[in-house]
Design an enzyme around this catalytic site. Structure first.
Site, PDB file in Angstrom:
ATOM      1  N   LYS A 193       0.845  -1.196   0.000  1.00  0.00           N
ATOM      2  CA  LYS A 193       0.000   0.000   0.000  1.00  0.00           C
ATOM      3  C   LYS A 193       0.876   1.240   0.000  1.00  0.00           C
ATOM      4  O   LYS A 193       1.520   1.563   0.991  1.00  0.00           O
ATOM      5  CB  LYS A 193      -0.924   0.080   1.217  1.00  0.00           C
ATOM      6  CG  LYS A 193      -1.915   1.236   1.060  1.00  0.00           C
ATOM      7  CD  LYS A 193      -2.616   1.638   2.338  1.00  0.00           C
ATOM      8  CE  LYS A 193      -2.045   2.863   2.998  1.00  0.00           C
ATOM      9  NZ  LYS A 193      -2.067   4.098   2.189  1.00  0.00           N
ATOM     10  N   GLU A 267       9.669   1.879  10.795  1.00  0.00           N
ATOM     11  CA  GLU A 267      10.673   2.923  10.533  1.00  0.00           C
ATOM     12  C   GLU A 267       9.923   4.237  10.634  1.00  0.00           C
ATOM     13  O   GLU A 267       9.078   4.541   9.780  1.00  0.00           O
ATOM     14  CB  GLU A 267      11.259   2.771   9.118  1.00  0.00           C
ATOM     15  CG  GLU A 267      11.955   1.456   8.864  1.00  0.00           C
ATOM     16  CD  GLU A 267      13.307   1.356   9.546  1.00  0.00           C
ATOM     17  OE1 GLU A 267      13.808   2.371  10.063  1.00  0.00           O
ATOM     18  OE2 GLU A 267      13.851   0.242   9.566  1.00  0.00           O
ATOM     19  N   CYS A 301      13.660  11.243   6.371  1.00  0.00           N
ATOM     20  CA  CYS A 301      13.510  10.899   7.787  1.00  0.00           C
ATOM     21  C   CYS A 301      14.796  11.062   8.589  1.00  0.00           C
ATOM     22  O   CYS A 301      14.773  11.468   9.729  1.00  0.00           O
ATOM     23  CB  CYS A 301      13.007   9.477   7.903  1.00  0.00           C
ATOM     24  SG  CYS A 301      14.048   8.309   7.026  1.00  0.00           S
ATOM     25  N   GLU A 406       9.627  16.823  14.929  1.00  0.00           N
ATOM     26  CA  GLU A 406       9.976  16.619  13.523  1.00  0.00           C
ATOM     27  C   GLU A 406       9.163  17.598  12.661  1.00  0.00           C
ATOM     28  O   GLU A 406       7.940  17.640  12.765  1.00  0.00           O
ATOM     29  CB  GLU A 406       9.650  15.175  13.104  1.00  0.00           C
ATOM     30  CG  GLU A 406       9.994  14.906  11.653  1.00  0.00           C
ATOM     31  CD  GLU A 406       9.676  13.470  11.233  1.00  0.00           C
ATOM     32  OE1 GLU A 406       8.532  13.043  11.376  1.00  0.00           O
ATOM     33  OE2 GLU A 406      10.613  12.791  10.754  1.00  0.00           O
TER      34      GLU A 406
END
Ligand code: NAP
Ligand code: MG
Length: 504
Positions: A193, A267, A301, A406
């Protein structure tokens, strides 16, 4: 009626990409039409134009894809890994043939600069080829004597089963392939997906899988929302979940998998630091800065978006960082020379702008950027795009939101540490975070830099540069995830070990 079409739009109309508005999924080795009416748009964030759409899969399609993956599992997993590796190598070749269209589609989906997406196919092919080299490790018989003698164990490495692979939008090819390649080598079958903003470029990988002759049902592709992703995670026919995405969604998936006792690799997000040592070579810092700290318009990331600079050289470092970021060209991501594109979605734009507003309100000093891009600075047709000025804030303190959370956009923060008594203070700032994904140490004395790197509490740290090594484990500590990808360790996540004991 006449209409004036901007340069940016007309250029896009002339691309003739094969996948725009699509109406099917890849299930059991064939493209099959969607049964439901739900559709999700695909928007080019550089121009704000919806140029594609995909169907939303429902329970019926999910059941079909899982059933296909389940029935393909015995045949695929019983092959020798060496035979599966042949398919991996063919997939790699087929991906490379599709590099150009894959790259253009990816850039239209998420606004990643073409210089970035041009490498996506070669990188994906490299990952398939790397994992193919691990076939002997799976095929060779692994026999371990009992330490006390008299018996031995055969250690079989079985495929873990049907895997749900769920990816984010920032690197839509890499973050699927890094799951798909080891899963296939291990003998697993898969349901992919992609993220809703980036559902089309992955079709080139499916094309490559098909052209490589991979048996039906081994790889399936469904598109759908986060809610659909949740249904995938919980489906009783799924044996393992591999997820890359945000920490909040990762927590939800972890709790679903915890309840189900279903293996999961996560992750997740990061807030990594670049520790600058007092002996830093500023030319090295400048030449590596964008790739290591603001790659993909800050939407990577592991990049080190917090620069921790010694007080003794603070203003000098602020200047170099500001000048380097200001010199990176922002513009149409289809242009070869573009370093910074738009952010990937309107939602991401709002979220990044909120962080920028918070930084101003909390007293950070913008040394370059610090606001939405100005339309007159952008080329014709980009004024509807999601452009934010590449931004550097100095005088950032650890309590500020931009230092702790973040951002996932083109924003760097520069903090200051007192280096009169060494580098302890910098390590403390770097480790004072819930995350633990990446990190960097910039310093001329590489031995000293290595000592500091060893003390950073994170899954990966670079010395004077950052890169991903297909053969070295990559993963996050703490809120940055569970488990690793890449390397033998990444392959192990798709295996279920079985020890067969016998007397000798
Ligand atoms: P996201 O919102 O967490 O979504 C990631 C994927 O999960 C998408 O496919 C999403 O579908 C799906 N999803 C959403 N809710 C779900 C649920 N409840 N159950 C199952 N699946 C669900 O992340 P993103 O915004 O796409 O990507 C940005 C994030 O990814 C950042 O935090 C970044 O740090 C992280 N990231 C981490 C790594 C790493 O290796 N550690 C690498 C790259 C990115 P929809 O798109 O349809 O919502
Ligand atoms: Mg999201």
């Amino acid at each position: 009626m006449t209409s004036v079409v901007s340069t940016a739009l007309s250029r896009r109309q002339s691309l003739s990409l094969p996948y725009t508005h699509v109406d099917d999924f890849y299930i059991d080795g064939a493209w099959v039409g969607a049964t439901g009416a739900g559709r999700n748009p695909v928007v080019d964030p550089a121009v704000g134009e919806q140029w594609g759409s995909v169907p939303e899969a429902g329970q019926e399609e999910l059941d079909r894809a899982v059933a296909a993956a389940r029935s393909a599992l015995p045949g695929w997993s019983e092959l020798r890994a060496a035979d599966r590796a042949v398919y991996l190598l063919r997939i790699a070749d087929e991906i490379e043939k599709r590099a150009e269209l894959l790259s253009l589609t990816n850039t239209r989906e998420n606004g990643s600069p073409i210089s970035e997406t041009r490498g996506a196919a070669a990188n994906a092919a490299g990952i398939f080829r790397y994992f193919a080299t691990l076939a002997p490790w799976l095929d060779n018989e692994d026999i371990r004597p009992f330490p006390a003698g008299g018996a031995e164990s055969i250690v079989d490495k079985d495929a873990i089963g049907v895997c749900a692979l769920i990816a984010p939008w920032n690197f839509p090819i890499n973050l699927v392939v890094i799951k798909l390649a080891p899963a296939l080598l291990a003998g697993c079958t898969t349901i992919i997906k992609p993220a809703s903003p980036t559902p089309l470029s992955i079709r080139f990988i499916i094309e490559a899988v098909e052209a490589a002759g991979v048996p039906a049902g081994v790889v399936n592709l469904l598109t759908g929302s986060g809610r659909f992703g949740d249904a995938m995670v919980r489906h009783p026919g799924v044996d393992k979940v591999a997820f890359t995405g945000s920490t909040p969604v990762g927590r939800k998936i972890a709790s679903a998998c915890g309840e189900l006792l279903r293996p999961v690799t996560l992750e997740l997000g990061g807030k990594s630091s670049a520790i600058v040592l007092p002996d830093v070579d500023l030319d090295v810092l400048a030449s590596r800065l964008i790739r290591s700290c603001m790659r993909n318009t800050g939407q990577t990331c592991y990049i080190s978006t917090r620069i921790i600079a010694p007080a003794s050289r603070y203003e000098e470092i602020v200047q170099v960082v500001a000048d380097t970021i200001a010199a990176g060209v922002q513009g149409d991501p289809l242009d070869e020379g573009t370093v910074f594109g738009p952010v990937a979605t309107a939602a991401q734009y709002r979220s990044v702008m909120e962080f920028i507003d918070s930084a101003h309100a909390e007293g950070a000093r913008a040394v370059t950027g610090g606001k939405a891009a100005v339309a007159s600075d952008l080329a014709d047709g980009l004024d509807q795009g999601e452009f934010i000025q590449p931004t550097v804030f100095a005088d950032v303190t650890p309590e500020m939101r931009i230092a702790a959370e973040e951002i996932f956009g083109p924003v760097l923060s520069i903090l200051k540490y007192d280096d009169s008594e060494g580098v302890e203070a910098a390590i403390d700032i770097a480790n004072n975070t819930e995350f633990g994904l990446g990190g960097l140490v910039f310093g001329a004395d590489e031995e000293r830099a290595l000592e500091v790197a060893r003390r950073v509490d994170s899954g990966s740290v670079g010395i004077n540069f950052f890169g991903s090594n297909h053969s070295a484990p990559f993963g996050g500590r703490h809120d940055s995830g569970m488990g690793v990808e890449y390397g033998l360790e990444g392959l192990s996540a798709y295996l279920s070990y079985k020890s067969i004991h016998r007397a000798i």
